[in-house]
Design a protein around this motif. Structure first.
Motif: not given
Length: 342
Positions: A197-209, A279-290
């Motif tokens: 499960k992802l948040a945002p789901e399906g579509t995310t933004k550059v530099n957004l965790p 939104a301003d926190e670092t997720p314990p598990c996730g990804v940030r696309y550059l």
């Protein structure tokens, strides 16, 4: 391989073909060297039926993973289950019914037939197929793991007698053990799919965790028990989820944690669901696309590692088997537009 061993295999193939043709209902149950049972159920094979074999393995899959997305784990090493093994197969009458059509067919040669008659009928090793011991043991013979060929040429010893309660004669390699049953049950383990499960789901933004997690209710231990009722031997193999590895599908990304390995929590969940205000926190598990995925998407690979262990007859403390992995891809669209995920 010896000439006798080669002829034994030819003879076994001949009679096996005859039995398969004669008993299609039972043939449908014979999968991977064991007795197939309904999904999630335990079952038995008729020990008096020649084609079944009294030592065929019965699998209880009632505690296995279920659903359309389940799959088999892949060992993280080059380890594989046994190619073949020896276990009870025939009563004296069943061995006679097995051997006599081979001799009557004459396809294995007069010398081999005479040697076998001497061994099993005339008292060279057994008198009249050991019928005086009916009910006191079984003739053991080889079973082949059809799920992991080749295995037909790994066990070539002719059928041999074992009294009930006794161990096989010394020097018999591949005689069935609880550990071997556990290894065979390993191949029957099925675990749930790994669409995170992802948040945002399906579509995310550059530099957004992007937060990623798996619910503990979906990822709990599963197990399969393999047994041979005729000799009271059994083993249960259990798979427990231990971590999730995130691979973003591009080098232009940062994972959380940096290793991409997200450990399972005390609540059984991997990662943490996103909640409003984080939104301003670092997720314990996730990804940030550059970088944007452009007109396409990135293939995010999510792979769960499962710890595999077993217990069985005479073995109460869990014993380790190689860890297994199961994963899947999912599309992630990354856009250039900047936004705040609140």
């Amino acid at each position: 391989m010896s000439v006798i061993g080669s002829r034994t295999l030819i003879a076994s193939a001949l009679v096996g073909s005859m039995l398969w043709t004669a008993t299609p209902a039972l043939a449908d149950k014979e999968i991977g060297g064991g007795a197939e049972t309904p999904n999630g159920a335990s079952g038995n094979v008729d020990g008096d039926t020649l084609s079944a074999g009294v030592g065929r393995i019965v699998y209880d899959r009632s505690k296995n993973g279920s659903g359309g997305s389940v799959g088999a784990v892949s060992p993280t090493t080059t380890w594989t289950p046994p190619a073949c093994w020896y276990a009870p197969k025939y009563t004296p009458a069943q061995l006679q019914a097995y051997m006599e059509p081979i001799w009557e067919a004459g396809s294995t040669g007069d010398q081999w037939d005479a040697e076998q008659r001497e061994k099993y009928v005339n008292g060279g090793e057994y008198k009249d197929f050991n019928k005086e011991k009916t009910g006191k043991g079984y003739f053991w013979d080889s079973y082949v793991n059809e799920s992991y060929p080749p295995g037909w040429d790994k066990c070539t010893k002719a059928p041999f007698w074992v009294d009930t309660g006794d161990a096989p004669p010394p020097g018999i390699e591949n005689a069935i053990t609880p550990e071997m049953l556990a290894q065979l049950a390993y191949a029957e383990i099925r675990v749930p799919g790994t669409a995170v499960k992802l948040a945002p789901e399906g579509t995310t933004k550059v530099n957004l965790p992007t937060w990623a997690w798996l619910d503990g209710a979906d990822f709990k231990p599963v197990s399969v028990t393999a047994s041979i009722p005729a000799i009271g031997l059994q083993a249960t193999t259990t798979a427990e989820p231990v971590s999730l590895k995130i691979e973003p599908g591009t080098g232009d990304a940062q994972t959380y944690p940096a290793s991409g390995e997200c450990a399972i929590g005390n609540d059984g969940r991997i990662g943490e669901p996103y909640a409003k205000g984080k939104a301003d926190e670092t997720p314990p598990c996730g990804v940030r696309y550059l970088r944007s995925s452009g007109d396409g998407s990135y293939k995010l690979q999510a792979t769960v590692t499962w710890k595999i262990s077993w217990t069985g007859t005479g073995v109460n403390d869990p014993q380790d088997l190689p860890p297994g992995e199961f994963g899947a891809d999912q599309d992630v669209i990354v856009q250039e537009i900047q936004s705040i995920n609140r």
